[in-house]
Design a protein around this motif. Structure first.
Motif, PDB file in Angstrom:
ATOM      1  N   SER A   1      -2.809   1.611   9.960  1.00 38.42           N
ATOM      2  CA  SER A   1      -2.482   2.108   8.621  1.00 38.42           C
ATOM      3  C   SER A   1      -3.456   3.213   8.220  1.00 38.42           C
ATOM      4  N   GLY A   2      -4.737   3.065   8.569  1.00 34.72           N
ATOM      5  CA  GLY A   2      -5.716   4.107   8.278  1.00 34.72           C
ATOM      6  C   GLY A   2      -5.379   5.408   8.969  1.00 34.72           C
TER       7      GLY A   2
ATOM      8  N   LEU B   1      -1.660   4.152  -1.090  1.00 35.08           N
ATOM      9  CA  LEU B   1      -2.315   2.892  -1.411  1.00 35.08           C
ATOM     10  C   LEU B   1      -1.340   1.747  -1.139  1.00 35.08           C
TER      11      LEU B   1
ATOM     12  N   LEU C   1     -10.688   8.575  -5.319  1.00 37.57           N
ATOM     13  CA  LEU C   1     -10.796   8.848  -3.897  1.00 37.57           C
ATOM     14  C   LEU C   1      -9.896  10.018  -3.496  1.00 37.57           C
TER      15      LEU C   1
ATOM     16  N   GLN D   1     -10.987  13.823  -2.163  1.00 33.66           N
ATOM     17  CA  GLN D   1     -10.507  14.399  -0.915  1.00 33.66           C
ATOM     18  C   GLN D   1      -9.886  15.767  -1.141  1.00 33.66           C
TER      19      GLN D   1
ATOM     20  N   TRP E   1      -8.661   4.473  -6.533  1.00 33.38           N
ATOM     21  CA  TRP E   1      -7.824   5.192  -5.568  1.00 33.38           C
ATOM     22  C   TRP E   1      -7.622   6.641  -6.027  1.00 33.38           C
TER      23      TRP E   1
ATOM     24  N   TYR F   1     -11.385  -3.515   2.207  1.00 32.56           N
ATOM     25  CA  TYR F   1     -11.235  -3.367   0.760  1.00 32.56           C
ATOM     26  C   TYR F   1     -10.444  -4.547   0.221  1.00 32.56           C
TER      27      TYR F   1
ATOM     28  N   VAL G   1      -5.403  -2.451   0.414  1.00 34.76           N
ATOM     29  CA  VAL G   1      -6.317  -3.176  -0.470  1.00 34.76           C
ATOM     30  C   VAL G   1      -5.719  -4.563  -0.678  1.00 34.76           C
TER      31      VAL G   1
ATOM     32  N   VAL H   1      -4.744  -2.733  10.269  1.00 36.93           N
ATOM     33  CA  VAL H   1      -5.583  -1.974   9.339  1.00 36.93           C
ATOM     34  C   VAL H   1      -5.945  -0.622   9.956  1.00 36.93           C
ATOM     35  N   ARG H   2      -6.307  -0.628  11.255  1.00 37.61           N
ATOM     36  CA  ARG H   2      -6.621   0.642  11.942  1.00 37.61           C
ATOM     37  C   ARG H   2      -5.410   1.563  11.968  1.00 37.61           C
TER      38      ARG H   2
ATOM     39  N   LEU I   1      -3.007  10.371   0.954  1.00 39.17           N
ATOM     40  CA  LEU I   1      -3.509   9.010   1.094  1.00 39.17           C
ATOM     41  C   LEU I   1      -2.640   8.099   0.229  1.00 39.17           C
TER      42      LEU I   1
ATOM     43  N   LEU J   1      -4.187   3.294   2.743  1.00 42.44           N
ATOM     44  CA  LEU J   1      -5.368   2.503   2.411  1.00 42.44           C
ATOM     45  C   LEU J   1      -4.926   1.116   1.958  1.00 42.44           C
TER      46      LEU J   1
END
Length: 129
Positions: free
Chosen positions: A29-30, A6, A123, A127, A120, A99, A37, A26-27, A4, A35
């Motif tokens: 990149s996810g 940031l 998170l 995971q 982050w 975020y 921010v 955003v979708r 993941l 993530l």
């Protein structure tokens, strides 16, 4: 394990008219494990009047040169339609980035960045376990 990343974005957040494109990004990149921010710079303090505004010089002198209040992103409304009827909503309530940090004082940026990085890392650690 999924990596993941940031992505910190610093902006005033005024993306009027480009909301659908930002939602798509955003979708995407996810899906890539990124993530995003947003650090929202919200300058809602007094701004000097525009020099070319009618009566700006006289108005500034009369008002003690305090200027006019700038509008916070929290004050911006967006028009939506529900059941064919127009409705005003707070722009931030329909913001495409889930975020974000609202920053009004640039001196606080280092502590906000530290907090974002801490969350982050938490998170990523969650995971991994």
């Amino acid at each position: 394990t999924e990596i993941l990343q940031l992505l910190l974005i610093v902006s005033d957040g005024r993306i009027l008219g480009e909301q659908k494109q930002v939602e798509r990004l955003v979708r995407e990149s996810g899906a890539k494990g990124i993530l995003p921010v947003l650090i929202l710079l919200d300058y809602a303090q007094q701004q000097p009047p525009a020099p070319d505004a009618p009566g700006a010089a006289a108005g500034a002198a009369a008002a003690g040169a305090k200027g006019v209040p700038a509008h916070s992103i929290l004050d911006i409304k967006s028009l939506t339609y529900e059941d064919g009827k127009p409705k005003l909503k707070c722009f931030i309530d329909t913001f495409p980035l889930p975020y974000y940090i609202l920053l009004r004082d640039m001196a606080a940026l280092p502590s906000f960045l530290a907090d974002a990085l801490k969350q982050w890392f938490e998170l990523v650690a969650a995971q991994g376990s």
